[in-house]
Design an enzyme around this catalytic site. Structure first.
Site, PDB file in Angstrom:
ATOM      1  N   ASN A 131       6.789  -7.829  27.947  1.00  0.00           N
ATOM      2  CA  ASN A 131       5.629  -6.777  27.765  1.00  0.00           C
ATOM      3  C   ASN A 131       6.105  -6.202  26.229  1.00  0.00           C
ATOM      4  O   ASN A 131       5.588  -5.288  24.594  1.00  0.00           O
ATOM      5  CB  ASN A 131       5.448  -5.810  28.923  1.00  0.00           C
ATOM      6  CG  ASN A 131       4.324  -4.995  28.446  1.00  0.00           C
ATOM      7  OD1 ASN A 131       2.848  -5.819  27.886  1.00  0.00           O
ATOM      8  ND2 ASN A 131       4.268  -3.845  28.753  1.00  0.00           N
ATOM      9  N   ASP A 236       3.074   4.554  27.407  1.00  0.00           N
ATOM     10  CA  ASP A 236       2.917   3.169  26.725  1.00  0.00           C
ATOM     11  C   ASP A 236       4.396   2.938  25.454  1.00  0.00           C
ATOM     12  O   ASP A 236       5.700   2.983  26.166  1.00  0.00           O
ATOM     13  CB  ASP A 236       2.218   2.864  25.770  1.00  0.00           C
ATOM     14  CG  ASP A 236       1.792   1.603  25.998  1.00  0.00           C
ATOM     15  OD1 ASP A 236       3.023   0.058  25.695  1.00  0.00           O
ATOM     16  OD2 ASP A 236       0.942   0.483  25.441  1.00  0.00           O
TER      17      ASP A 236
END
Length: 334
Positions: A131, A236
């Site tokens: 990720n 994020d």
């Protein structure tokens, strides 16, 4: 051409010193589905980034605005691209759960892009995928993985953060366990502090960092989004500046938050013309431009009409701060 978009925003704010500061935001790339993972490559004066679920690597040239790309066949996702030290146009790439060494072909050549598959992070668990990731000051690769469902949701506590060392062989060590969405990473300039985001926790955590061993300890929460109900979304990706302050992208929150991790206080909030803000990096010849990636993945057709630039990379200038040079991965394979 992106430069012709009539979407340059002049934003004004008053700091605690009552000094008026101006900054500008403009899109520098066309929108893609889910732009993520930006890295500024100083010797090339380019931003590299990825389109996660249409597994494609992009690069944007500062001097010309040209965008070029390469798609990874036979993969569902790409999460990481990190330059390799003492090489030209070579990168570590994390796609699905594969670690690749990639060589980008030279401009105007007949060369093809080169991929060398080096390892799988968890060979028996095909649902795992990379990720986010970066290299530390010793060139070790810090790479997060998560467990992705078919509908692109994420299994709670199905991931972790690895430290990957490539020195003759590829060795991985699990540094943080039971993460859900392993995301933003940053180190202070002296490499004594490490910051990390597990997005579902809605926090930024800090650790004491031993740069020699790579050990982390003394976990603390340096920022909790729950303490700021006016801010939406989840944290994020993030980047650190030369004052050791953090810039955190809020996915679903239409903004980047500039915060002091020593005090937990917000310095400023910058509104981005896209709901889903994914990550950021500093770049430009003086390292004083903040490049912000965004997504349109979760927007329906009506919402995309309202946010036509969602999925673009934005450049924010005149912030009054500079970034720090990112670290490259060290790759020594026998």
């Amino acid at each position: 051409m992106i430069g012709t978009f009539l979407c340059t925003f002049s934003l004004w704010l008053f700091t605690s010193l009552n000094v008026c500061a101006a900054y500008t935001i403009k899109p520098v790339t066309p929108p893609i589905q889910h732009s993520e993972g930006p890295h500024w490559i100083e010797n090339q004066q380019m931003v590299y980034y990825v389109d996660t679920f249409r597994p494609t690597i992009y690069r944007w040239e500062y001097s010309t605005g040209k965008v070029s790309s390469h798609r990874l066949d036979h993969h569902d996702s790409i999460g990481i691209i990190i330059p390799i030290k003492d090489t030209e146009d070579e990168f570590v790439v994390g796609a699905d759960q594969d670690i690749y060494r990639l060589k980008w072909p030279k401009e105007d050549s007949n060369e093809k892009i080169e991929f060398v598959n080096l390892a799988k992070v968890q060979p028996t668990k095909s649902e795992k995928q990379f990720n986010d990731g970066k290299a530390d000051c010793h060139g070790r690769i810090w790479a997060g993985v998560l467990t992705r469902n078919e509908d692109l949701t994420v299994q709670p506590h199905g991931g972790c953060l690895y430290m990957v060392t490539v020195n003759g062989t590829i060795e991985k060590e699990e540094k943080i366990s039971n993460t859900s969405i392993s995301n933003g990473l940053a180190w202070t300039k002296d490499s004594k502090k490490f910051y990390f985001i597990d997005s579902t926790e809605r926090t930024v955590t800090g650790y004491d960092y031993d740069q020699t061993s790579g050990e982390i300890e003394n976990k603390t929460t340096v920022f909790n989004l729950a303490d700021h109900p006016d801010l939406k979304g989840i944290p994020d990706g993030m980047i650190i500046d030369d004052e050791d302050n953090l810039w955190v992208a809020l996915f679903g929150g239409t903004s980047v938050v500039h915060l002091n991790p020593s005090t937990g206080k917000i310095i400023k909030v910058i509104t981005i013309p896209a709901t889903y803000v994914t990550s950021a990096c500093f770049g430009g010849p003086e390292l004083d431009v903040l490049y912000v990636t965004t997504s349109r993945l979760h927007l329906n057709e009506t919402e995309q009409l309202k946010e036509p630039l969602a999925g673009s990379v934005f450049a924010i200038e005149d912030l009054g701060v500079k970034g720090v040079r990112g670290h490259a991965a060290i790759f020594n394979l026998s």
